[in-house]
Enzyme design. Structure first.
Site, PDB file in Angstrom:
ATOM      1  N   SER A 181       0.832  -1.203   0.000  1.00 26.30           N
ATOM      2  CA  SER A 181       0.000   0.000   0.000  1.00 26.30           C
ATOM      3  C   SER A 181       0.874   1.263   0.000  1.00 26.30           C
ATOM      4  O   SER A 181       1.547   1.543  -0.989  1.00 26.30           O
ATOM      5  CB  SER A 181      -0.964  -0.034   1.192  1.00 26.30           C
ATOM      6  OG  SER A 181      -1.977   0.931   1.058  1.00 26.30           O
ATOM      7  N   ASP A 279     -10.536  -4.255  -4.187  1.00 27.40           N
ATOM      8  CA  ASP A 279      -9.798  -3.110  -3.644  1.00 27.40           C
ATOM      9  C   ASP A 279     -10.109  -1.852  -4.438  1.00 27.40           C
ATOM     10  O   ASP A 279     -10.031  -1.847  -5.671  1.00 27.40           O
ATOM     11  CB  ASP A 279      -8.305  -3.422  -3.704  1.00 27.40           C
ATOM     12  CG  ASP A 279      -7.431  -2.374  -3.021  1.00 27.40           C
ATOM     13  OD1 ASP A 279      -7.973  -1.400  -2.467  1.00 27.40           O
ATOM     14  OD2 ASP A 279      -6.203  -2.548  -3.058  1.00 27.40           O
ATOM     15  N   HIS A 311      -8.371  -4.952  -0.112  1.00 27.20           N
ATOM     16  CA  HIS A 311      -7.068  -4.341   0.126  1.00 27.20           C
ATOM     17  C   HIS A 311      -6.303  -5.034   1.253  1.00 27.20           C
ATOM     18  O   HIS A 311      -6.788  -5.161   2.360  1.00 27.20           O
ATOM     19  CB  HIS A 311      -7.281  -2.857   0.458  1.00 27.20           C
ATOM     20  CG  HIS A 311      -6.027  -2.051   0.488  1.00 27.20           C
ATOM     21  ND1 HIS A 311      -5.250  -1.840  -0.633  1.00 27.20           N
ATOM     22  CD2 HIS A 311      -5.406  -1.400   1.503  1.00 27.20           C
ATOM     23  CE1 HIS A 311      -4.218  -1.078  -0.308  1.00 27.20           C
ATOM     24  NE2 HIS A 311      -4.286  -0.812   0.981  1.00 27.20           N
TER      25      HIS A 311
END
Length: 344
Positions: A181, A279, A311
């Site tokens: 991320s 996501d 995610h």
């Protein structure tokens, strides 16, 4: 995040809240991540636990903590798998954790356990970097700390660095960046610097692995329009962590925006982009992969999408088959030989 929880997040983003009577008044909330009070106190709501280093009984991986920049308190947790022999040399993965640049660390159970699993599967030496966090240390501090960590790793190239594990067990012909991320965002931006001939360094990155990368932009694409609450969170996030350059089309957060540096200059021979079907960031990862392939970059790019997952799902379910499959794919990426044409 669904139902009433979504409404709570949206309301918190739009309307800074107050605590109950007698409690300090809240100045700003970015739920479910962080709360800032008018008296200046910052409360992180996730990623504040601490797991000590040591030998993991499940994987046999040994970890220890090292200080990289004593003046600024920048540190890292090193991970070493079981070795076939005492002089064995392995690829090194410089890893950057996620958490929206404002939460988490290598020392939380989520990232400690994941790096144990990844290190054991991939048979690599991992350096999980504890960069400083926003809002106390806004962007570009995380990039600067992470770049310094990469320099620390490379300083062991001649076998005379400060850390024995690095001197003795790392094959510096196989250096990788990876991150989750926000950490994937860091890995990309460091690879761009490494590919700049004017940066004055000689870092031979074999590959970069981006797990559900945090890239964003001012115009909705793909699934972003279908997830207004989550999209609103990311709309707010960049300006919060990078007040000096708050636009969501800043090249640091939108690498395909007009005026961003050409991806052809990415300083790595291979890139693996990992995305998840559910996501909200999925389509940014896809767009990055497509833009990289059409940029004139002389590398090999791959993309893997996990169906029916959201995610960073793999951090929350390491025993799940899909998480194991993704970790296995990353291990393959870190150990595959570079195509001969890229070694010339």
């Amino acid at each position: 995040m669904t139902g009433n929880k979504n409404k709570t997040i949206c309301s918190a983003l739009l309307y800074p809240s107050s605590m109950e009577s007698g409690e300090p008044e809240t100045a700003f909330e970015l739920l479910p991540l962080i709360r800032i009070y008018k008296n200046g106190r910052i409360e992180r709501l996730v990623g504040i636990d601490f797991v000590p280093s040591g030998t993991d009984p499940l994987t046999g991986v040994t970890s220890k903590d090292v200080t990289l920049l004593p003046t600024f308190g920048v540190s890292a947790r090193l991970f070493l798998p079981n070795l076939t022999h005492s002089t064995q040399r392995l690829p090194v993965v410089v890893y950057f954790h996620g958490g929206c640049f404002c939460t988490q660390s290598p020392f939380t159970a989520k990232y400690h356990n994941y790096l144990n699993a990844l290190t054991a599967e991939a048979k690599v030496v991992a350096v999980s970097v504890n960069y400083r966090k926003a809002p106390e240390h806004p962007i570009p501090t995380a990039y600067e700390d992470s770049w310094a960590a990469l320099q620390w790793v490379i300083s062991h190239r001649d076998g005379k660095g400060p850390e024995m594990w690095m001197n003795k067990h790392v094959d510096f012909k196989r250096v990788f960046l990876a991150g989750a991320s926000a950490g994937a965002n860091i890995a990309h931006n460091l690879a761009m610097v490494a590919g700049d001939p004017d940066c004055g360094v000689n870092i031979n990155l074999i590959g970069v692995a981006l797990e559900h990368p945090y890239f964003w932009g001012s115009v909705r694409i793909g699934k972003e329009a279908e997830n207004p609450v989550k999209a609103r969170l990311f709309d707010q996030l960049w300006g919060f962590i990078c007040p000096a350059r708050p636009e969501n089309d800043d090249p640091w957060v939108n690498p395909v925006a007009e005026g961003a540096g050409r991806l052809a200059g990415l300083g790595s021979g291979r890139v693996l982009v990992c995305v998840a079907e559910k996501d909200v960031l999925r389509d940014r990862g896809r767009l990055y992969f497509e833009a990289l392939g059409g940029s004139g970059w002389f590398g090999v790019a791959e993309i893997v999408e996990t169906e029916d997952e959201d995610h960073m799902f793999h951090l929350n379910d390491l025993e799940g088959q899909k998480a194991k499959d993704l970790i296995r794919r990353l291990g393959d990426f870190f150990n595959r030989d570079m195509p001969p044409s890229l070694l010339l």
